[in-house]
Every structure is written in structure tokens, then in C-alpha cells.
Design a protein around this motif. Sequence first.
Motif, PDB file in Angstrom:
ATOM      1  N   ASP A 229       0.830  -1.207   0.000  1.00  0.00           N
ATOM      2  CA  ASP A 229       0.000   0.000   0.000  1.00  0.00           C
ATOM      3  C   ASP A 229       0.866   1.259   0.000  1.00  0.00           C
ATOM      4  OD1 ASP A 229      -2.361  -1.423  -0.028  1.00  0.00           O
ATOM      5  OD2 ASP A 229      -2.654  -1.345   2.148  1.00  0.00           O
ATOM      6  N   ASP A 230       1.910   1.259   0.839  1.00  0.00           N
ATOM      7  CA  ASP A 230       2.814   2.419   0.880  1.00  0.00           C
ATOM      8  C   ASP A 230       3.489   2.634  -0.471  1.00  0.00           C
ATOM      9  OD1 ASP A 230       2.486   3.266   3.568  1.00  0.00           O
ATOM     10  OD2 ASP A 230       3.806   1.668   4.270  1.00  0.00           O
ATOM     11  N   LEU A 231       3.983   1.571  -1.076  1.00  0.00           N
ATOM     12  CA  LEU A 231       4.671   1.681  -2.361  1.00  0.00           C
ATOM     13  C   LEU A 231       3.717   2.134  -3.461  1.00  0.00           C
ATOM     14  CD1 LEU A 231       6.927  -1.514  -2.223  1.00  0.00           C
ATOM     15  CD2 LEU A 231       7.700   0.872  -2.106  1.00  0.00           C
ATOM     16  N   ARG A 232       2.474   1.679  -3.406  1.00  0.00           N
ATOM     17  CA  ARG A 232       1.489   2.075  -4.423  1.00  0.00           C
ATOM     18  C   ARG A 232       1.224   3.574  -4.362  1.00  0.00           C
ATOM     19  NH1 ARG A 232      -3.431   3.129  -3.528  1.00  0.00           N
ATOM     20  NH2 ARG A 232      -3.446   1.988  -1.548  1.00  0.00           N
ATOM     21  N   ILE A 233       1.033   4.108  -3.168  1.00  0.00           N
ATOM     22  CA  ILE A 233       0.781   5.545  -3.028  1.00  0.00           C
ATOM     23  C   ILE A 233       2.003   6.343  -3.477  1.00  0.00           C
ATOM     24  CG2 ILE A 233       0.361   7.387  -1.357  1.00  0.00           C
ATOM     25  CD1 ILE A 233      -1.283   5.294   0.252  1.00  0.00           C
ATOM     26  N   ALA A 234       3.193   5.895  -3.082  1.00  0.00           N
ATOM     27  CA  ALA A 234       4.416   6.589  -3.490  1.00  0.00           C
ATOM     28  C   ALA A 234       4.584   6.557  -5.002  1.00  0.00           C
ATOM     29  CB  ALA A 234       5.625   5.958  -2.808  1.00  0.00           C
ATOM     30  N   ARG A 235       4.280   5.404  -5.601  1.00  0.00           N
ATOM     31  CA  ARG A 235       4.432   5.236  -7.053  1.00  0.00           C
ATOM     32  C   ARG A 235       3.551   6.219  -7.822  1.00  0.00           C
ATOM     33  NH1 ARG A 235       2.366   0.352  -7.512  1.00  0.00           N
ATOM     34  NH2 ARG A 235       4.182  -0.500  -6.429  1.00  0.00           N
ATOM     35  N   SER A 236       2.374   6.514  -7.300  1.00  0.00           N
ATOM     36  CA  SER A 236       1.444   7.403  -7.996  1.00  0.00           C
ATOM     37  C   SER A 236       1.938   8.840  -8.048  1.00  0.00           C
ATOM     38  CB  SER A 236       0.072   7.354  -7.315  1.00  0.00           C
ATOM     39  OG  SER A 236       0.117   7.967  -6.029  1.00  0.00           O
ATOM     40  N   CYS A 237       2.951   9.154  -7.233  1.00  0.00           N
ATOM     41  CA  CYS A 237       3.461  10.535  -7.181  1.00  0.00           C
ATOM     42  C   CYS A 237       4.747  10.731  -7.972  1.00  0.00           C
ATOM     43  CB  CYS A 237       3.703  10.941  -5.726  1.00  0.00           C
ATOM     44  SG  CYS A 237       2.220  10.931  -4.692  1.00  0.00           S
ATOM     45  N   LEU A 238       5.299   9.672  -8.551  1.00  0.00           N
ATOM     46  CA  LEU A 238       6.609   9.755  -9.189  1.00  0.00           C
ATOM     47  C   LEU A 238       6.657  10.788 -10.303  1.00  0.00           C
ATOM     48  CD1 LEU A 238       7.623   5.976  -9.369  1.00  0.00           C
ATOM     49  CD2 LEU A 238       8.582   7.735  -7.867  1.00  0.00           C
ATOM     50  N   ARG A 239       5.626  10.829 -11.129  1.00  0.00           N
ATOM     51  CA  ARG A 239       5.663  11.738 -12.274  1.00  0.00           C
ATOM     52  C   ARG A 239       5.579  13.208 -11.874  1.00  0.00           C
ATOM     53  NH1 ARG A 239       5.535   9.334 -17.085  1.00  0.00           N
ATOM     54  NH2 ARG A 239       4.966   7.125 -17.162  1.00  0.00           N
ATOM     55  N   GLY A 240       5.167  13.473 -10.641  1.00  0.00           N
ATOM     56  CA  GLY A 240       5.096  14.857 -10.191  1.00  0.00           C
ATOM     57  C   GLY A 240       6.422  15.412  -9.718  1.00  0.00           C
ATOM     58  N   LEU A 241       7.437  14.564  -9.592  1.00  0.00           N
ATOM     59  CA  LEU A 241       8.748  15.033  -9.131  1.00  0.00           C
ATOM     60  C   LEU A 241       9.486  15.762 -10.240  1.00  0.00           C
ATOM     61  CD1 LEU A 241       9.872  11.860  -7.160  1.00  0.00           C
ATOM     62  CD2 LEU A 241       9.186  14.064  -6.178  1.00  0.00           C
ATOM     63  N   PRO A 242      10.341  16.728  -9.910  1.00  0.00           N
ATOM     64  CA  PRO A 242      11.127  17.430 -10.926  1.00  0.00           C
ATOM     65  C   PRO A 242      12.083  16.478 -11.637  1.00  0.00           C
ATOM     66  CG  PRO A 242      11.251  18.554  -8.798  1.00  0.00           C
ATOM     67  CD  PRO A 242      10.600  17.231  -8.547  1.00  0.00           C
ATOM     68  N   PRO A 243      12.423  16.753 -12.893  1.00  0.00           N
ATOM     69  CA  PRO A 243      13.375  15.892 -13.610  1.00  0.00           C
ATOM     70  C   PRO A 243      14.707  15.722 -12.887  1.00  0.00           C
ATOM     71  CG  PRO A 243      12.290  17.401 -15.128  1.00  0.00           C
ATOM     72  CD  PRO A 243      11.896  17.836 -13.741  1.00  0.00           C
TER      73      PRO A 243
END
Length: 311
Positions: A229-243
Motif C-alpha cells: 500500500d505504501d509503495l502504491r501511493i508513493a508510485r502514484s506521485c513519481l511523475r510529479g517530481l522534478p526531472p
Amino acid sequence: MSSARGKSGSDREPDLYDRVAMETAAIVIRRYSTSFGLASRLLAPSVRQHVENIYALVRLADEVVDGVAAAADLESGEIAERLDALERETHEALACGYSTNLVVHAFGYTARRVGIGEDLTTPFFRSMRADVSQREHTPESFDDYVYGSAEVVGLMCLAAFLDGVPTAPAERARLEDGARHLGAAFQKINFLRDLAADFEALGRSYFPGVDVTTFSEAEKLRIVAGIDDDLRIARSCLRGLPPSSRRAVVLAQRLFEELTERLRRTPASVLAATRIRVPNPVKVRIAVGAALGRVPQEHPSGTARTQAREI
């Protein structure tokens, strides 16, 4: 003393002392963690230095609790005193921008630059202090420990990732939630991987209600489900991080997802006696994928799969 020393942490260039302190911090990450060190290489140089400065303080505090302080035959009360002194020195560095301790000085430089305050360092040291005397956890103390020892470190790193990057409040809140869940996942994975060592060498059992001597498959799968569950929530935010930081975080996430899968496949009886790791060739393969822009995607089965997409 350099005239730059009087400027605030956010508007001065590093002087010689700053650079020596940060070189010291960089050595710590290279010597203490292959996974963290590998991921940090994918960070933009300016971001990488800040993350190294953060990681070095975390490792220094950990050494006070479980490393050289204990090896020097210090009693628990003396170790707690050293940890208290390190916390005071850290907070003084946040206030004035200087410390005679090179690792603390490097952390203070970064903290003042990216906006890390006592709201994050205080719970971190509280969790480190719990390790001095606490051997078992309740659900409440476990959540507090994971927040202070891991989630706040994720928030510190996120502050470095977003330094100078315009971010709307709602998006920052979403990324902070992802950073907290990723930090929590990392910590729980480490607890599960080190189940035997923590119990045998340190006498600790982090997971509430878990007895290492009777650790069951059902308990293991319950813990792994929480990590998923923790990894799933974190994964959903990856594209929002700066390059400048995205590929490094993808690599860190993928390494721990791989470790989670290995823990899932390992019988509970084996985990209670053996430390599981990801082989170096697998780490290299995952690192190449992250460098090429492969981001983990949610699979219908609920597990992560990587796809070759530019990130």
C-alpha cells in the motif's frame, strides 16, 4: 572567517569550510549504502549534494545509537546523552549556520537552504532516542517511530528536490504524502529484512505484536500488504517530481519493490533467521532501467511493472 558566513543559508555560496563539510558528507553515503549511493548518482549535482548532507546526519545519529558508541562500551544513558548533544548541535546549526562537526555543518547548510526545520529534526531525534531503550512497540509507538525515523527523512529529501521549483500548495501536499509513504515503505522493508539481526543482535522487535521466534507466514503477508500500500501511493506521485530527482527516486522505489518481492517469496521461517538482499547484477539492471526512463506502472494484479517511458 569568511564574510560569507554572515549571510543567510539561502543566499550565500559555499565557502571552503562548507565544501570540506559537504565532501565529508558525500563520503558517508558512498561508504554506508550501496543502494542509496547508487540512486543518488541519478540526481542532479546540486540536489545530490543536499541529499548526501541529509543522509550523512541520519547515518551519524544511527552510529550513535547502534554503532561506534555502543562498540566503545558506552552505557545506554551515556549513548542517550551523546544523542541529546547531537540534537542540540544540529538545532544550533539550523539557527546559526555553523557547526564544528563537519557532518552537522553540512546538514545545517542544506537545511537552511531548502527549508528543513525543527518540525522535522525533532521527531527524527525522538525516534533515534527510542532505539536506546525501547525494545518493543505498540501500534501507536510504531507509527510514531516510523514517522520520525523514515517519513521525515523523505520529507527532508523532498524539500531538497523542490528547492527553487515552483509548486502549487495542493501538488506539494500530494508529493509530501508520497514522500512519507515511500519513507515508511523503506523502513518497514528494512525491518522485515533485518528481522533476525535486530532481534538477535539488538534485542528489538519493531513490528507490534510480532514474536520473531514464532513469526508466521500470515504475519509476514500482513506486513507485506501494508508495504504494498505504501509503495502504491508513493508510485502514484513519481511523475510529479522534478526531472532533477525523478529518476533517482524511481530507482530507489524499484530497488525496494524488488526487495519486497523477494521477501514475499521467502518463507517466514527463513526470514526469521536470514537477511535477504537484492544481488548486485539485479541492482545494476534496475539502475539502467531507471536511467533510461523506465517508470514503474501499476499492474492489474496490484504489483508494479516497469514500462519504457520517458520520465
